[in-house]
Design an enzyme around this catalytic site. Structure first.
Site, PDB file in Angstrom:
ATOM      1  N   ASP A 193      -4.676   6.053   4.664  1.00  0.00           N
ATOM      2  CA  ASP A 193      -4.026   5.530   5.152  1.00  0.00           C
ATOM      3  C   ASP A 193      -4.600   3.976   5.946  1.00  0.00           C
ATOM      4  O   ASP A 193      -3.512   3.169   6.247  1.00  0.00           O
ATOM      5  CB  ASP A 193      -2.625   7.119   6.278  1.00  0.00           C
ATOM      6  CG  ASP A 193      -1.804   6.168   6.875  1.00  0.00           C
ATOM      7  OD1 ASP A 193      -0.759   5.488   6.005  1.00  0.00           O
ATOM      8  OD2 ASP A 193      -1.761   5.725   8.211  1.00  0.00           O
ATOM      9  N   HIS A 219      -6.778  -1.096   6.738  1.00  0.00           N
ATOM     10  CA  HIS A 219      -6.424  -1.684   7.261  1.00  0.00           C
ATOM     11  C   HIS A 219      -7.885  -2.027   8.381  1.00  0.00           C
ATOM     12  O   HIS A 219      -8.461  -3.472   8.466  1.00  0.00           O
ATOM     13  CB  HIS A 219      -5.994  -1.559   8.769  1.00  0.00           C
ATOM     14  CG  HIS A 219      -4.456  -0.618   7.703  1.00  0.00           C
ATOM     15  ND1 HIS A 219      -3.869  -1.323   7.566  1.00  0.00           N
ATOM     16  CD2 HIS A 219      -3.762  -0.517   8.756  1.00  0.00           C
ATOM     17  CE1 HIS A 219      -2.481  -1.732   6.757  1.00  0.00           C
ATOM     18  NE2 HIS A 219      -2.330  -0.091   7.293  1.00  0.00           N
ATOM     19  N   LYS A 223       0.989  -1.016  -0.065  1.00  0.00           N
ATOM     20  CA  LYS A 223       0.262   0.006  -0.238  1.00  0.00           C
ATOM     21  C   LYS A 223       0.847   1.241   0.312  1.00  0.00           C
ATOM     22  O   LYS A 223       2.253   0.995   0.363  1.00  0.00           O
ATOM     23  CB  LYS A 223      -1.219   0.038   1.166  1.00  0.00           C
ATOM     24  CG  LYS A 223      -0.527   0.116   2.373  1.00  0.00           C
ATOM     25  CD  LYS A 223      -1.487   0.270   3.514  1.00  0.00           C
ATOM     26  CE  LYS A 223      -1.559   1.705   3.791  1.00  0.00           C
ATOM     27  NZ  LYS A 223      -1.041   2.432   5.366  1.00  0.00           N
TER      28      LYS A 223
END
Ligand code: BG6
Length: 494
Positions: free
Chosen positions: A238, A243, A151
């Site tokens: 981010d 996640h 990523k």
């Protein structure tokens, strides 16, 4: 308890970006630990590739220093280090040009001898296409070639689609391993084991019994020298898009028929596609303030804006939101997700909050009680189930909630106390050719399709994140997000 090490097939691994931060902090330490565990059985060959004109000996010195610095409490044994370094070599290579490719070809062993070749793209996405093209034009790929990409996989749907197209023009989807390191965490995989390995939870795992679910990924660190990247990303790109989205998928998905790559990823994709667009008033963004040095060890650090050198920055270092999944299982059960930097503690936790018992036979004075399952992903990995019991002693039937607490470290002994780093598991999965814990192209695109309108809304409104104190639980508005619904965040505890 003795861990079962299943040696993998011999492989050659090339790390593009071999001198970079990720290679030094994560990839090489993970390979070293697997080497020490005896999982690399034979003549694996690890080739660092980068622009710097280094000799093989220079590179081995860099690797040795990195391992000593980043291998954590388990440390580095000198004999193991020497034997690991004998597997390591280096090629000075220009990813955009022609220099170094012949040397790389010469270092790889013939496909007939070692068919499994891994190319780890530990570089910015701008290099993905040039690297993929050169791998092909120099005849370095074969049917068992796998590429690993990190990523950020794009910064929105359009760029993610373009990257997917680029990679697809050179590799089959089955050869592309998109890493989300959260999926390699031992306890994240445990989410699936807890849900689908036990009869106990699954019948209750729906909107009829679950009031709401909270997912928290709190960090104490700041942006750690990544000012340029973070200022362009923020917490939404981010952390939330990848996640937390993966955690949401694992906690909400239907049971896959098998634990195999497409069965699992099909179910995750259905969750993402069933997510409703998020209402603007269901999102809170925050940005951390400076912290003064305090007694007791708290270190001083500048505000987010001072760190990135932009006094008008509108990038969020914190985001909390309420999401809804429109399907039969979850309609009506909100999912509250939050993540932020410089918070009070490092803590990744999922709280499944069950509904109150429908009727209390003990009368109003016994109070309202609801079960609560807390899954601690890091640190102090484990599970706590709160259960309602009678308060001991005389004086009628008063109820209290007590925890049934299980720490993986205590339950599993030494092995549970030192779970392998996510990268150890993930790199070995690439060698084995198992994509279950990697993101498929359509999954990444669906996650961006949900994220893009949220970010576009902020940009259109000129939204400014709310300041919050470093060392706190985040901006007060995030508490209001819950309170408006008559709920509260669980505490952020280490
Ligand atoms: C990375 C993010 O993907 O995950 C970082 O870019 C973040 O900003 C990190 O700090 C958190 O990972 P972990 O494993 O420390 O929870």
């Amino acid at each position: 308890m003795v861990s079962r090490i299943i040696p993998v097939a011999p492989f050659d691994l090339v790390i593009f970006g071999g001198t970079g931060d990720l290679a030094q902090r994560k990839i090489l330490p993970a390979l070293f630990r697997r080497h020490c565990a005896g999982q690399l059985p034979g003549s694996e060959w690890i080739i660092g590739a980068a622009r710097a004109g280094l000799s093989c000996a220079d590179y081995r010195n860099i690797v040795a220093t990195a391992l000593r610095e980043h291998c954590g409490p388990r440390g580095v044994d000198d004999a193991e280090l020497t034997s690991f370094l004998s597997r390591v070599s280096y090629v000075a290579l220009d990813g955009m040009g022609t220099q170094g490719w012949e040397e790389l070809a010469a270092q790889l062993r013939p496909s007939a001898e070692v068919p499994v070749r891994l190319f780890y793209f530990s570089v910015g996405p701008a290099l993905f296409a040039p690297l993929a093209e050169r791998l092909h034009s120099h005849g370095l790929t074969n049917g068992d070639t796998r590429i690993v990409v990190e990523k950020p996989f794009g910064r929105d749907l359009q760029t993610a689609k373009a990257l997917n197209r680029t990679l697809a023009s050179h590799f089959d989807e089955g050869q592309i391993y998109r890493i989300d390191h959260y999926l390699g965490k031992e306890t994240v995989q445990n989410l699936m084991a807890v849900r689908f390995g036990n009869m106990l939870f699954e019948p209750l795992w729906n909107s009829q019994y679950v009031d709401h679910i909270q997912i928290t990924v709190a960090e104490t660190v700041g942006i750690e020298g990544r000012e340029d990247y973070y200022e362009r990303s923020g917490a939404m790109r981010d952390m939330m898009q990848n996640h937390l989205m993966q955690l949401l998928c694992l906690i909400a998905m239907e049971p896959p028929a098998k634990f195999d790559p497409d069965a699992v990823r099909d179910e995750k994709l259905k969750v993402i596609r069933a997510l409703d667009p998020v209402e603007p008033h269901h999102i809170v963004r925050g940005q951390y303030q400076a912290r003064q040095a305090a007694e007791g060890g708290a270190q001083a650090h500048p505000s987010y804006r001072d760190t990135v050198g932009n006094p008008r920055s509108r990038t969020e270092s914190y985001v909390a939101l309420k999401a809804h999944i429109s399907n039969w299982r979850w309609a009506g059960t909100p999912f509250y997700l939050r993540t932020g930097k410089r918070l009070v503690a490092r803590s990744s936790v999922i709280n499944v909050m069950f509904k109150d018992a429908p009727h209390s036979i003990f009368g109003a004075e016994a109070g309202r009680h609801a079960n609560h399952l807390k899954i601690r992903l890091q640190p102090n990995e484990g599970i706590t189930l709160s259960v309602t019991i009678k308060e001991p002693g005389q004086g009628g039937m008063r109820l209290i909630d007590v925890p049934l607490d299980m720490s993986f470290a205590e339950a599993l002994g030494e092995e549970g106390g030192t779970p392998p780093d996510a990268y150890e598991r993930l790199i070995m999965d690439v060698v084995r050719g198992d994509q279950t814990l990697f993101m498929r192209g359509d999954e990444v695109e669906a996650a961006w399709a949900w994220t893009d309108p949220i970010i576009a809304g902020w940009e259109a409104r000129g939204d400014v994140p709310k300041p919050y104190d470093s060392g706190s639980t985040g901006p007060g508005d995030a508490d209001l997000l819950m309170r408006r619904d008559g709920r509260e965040w669980r505490g952020i505890n280490p």
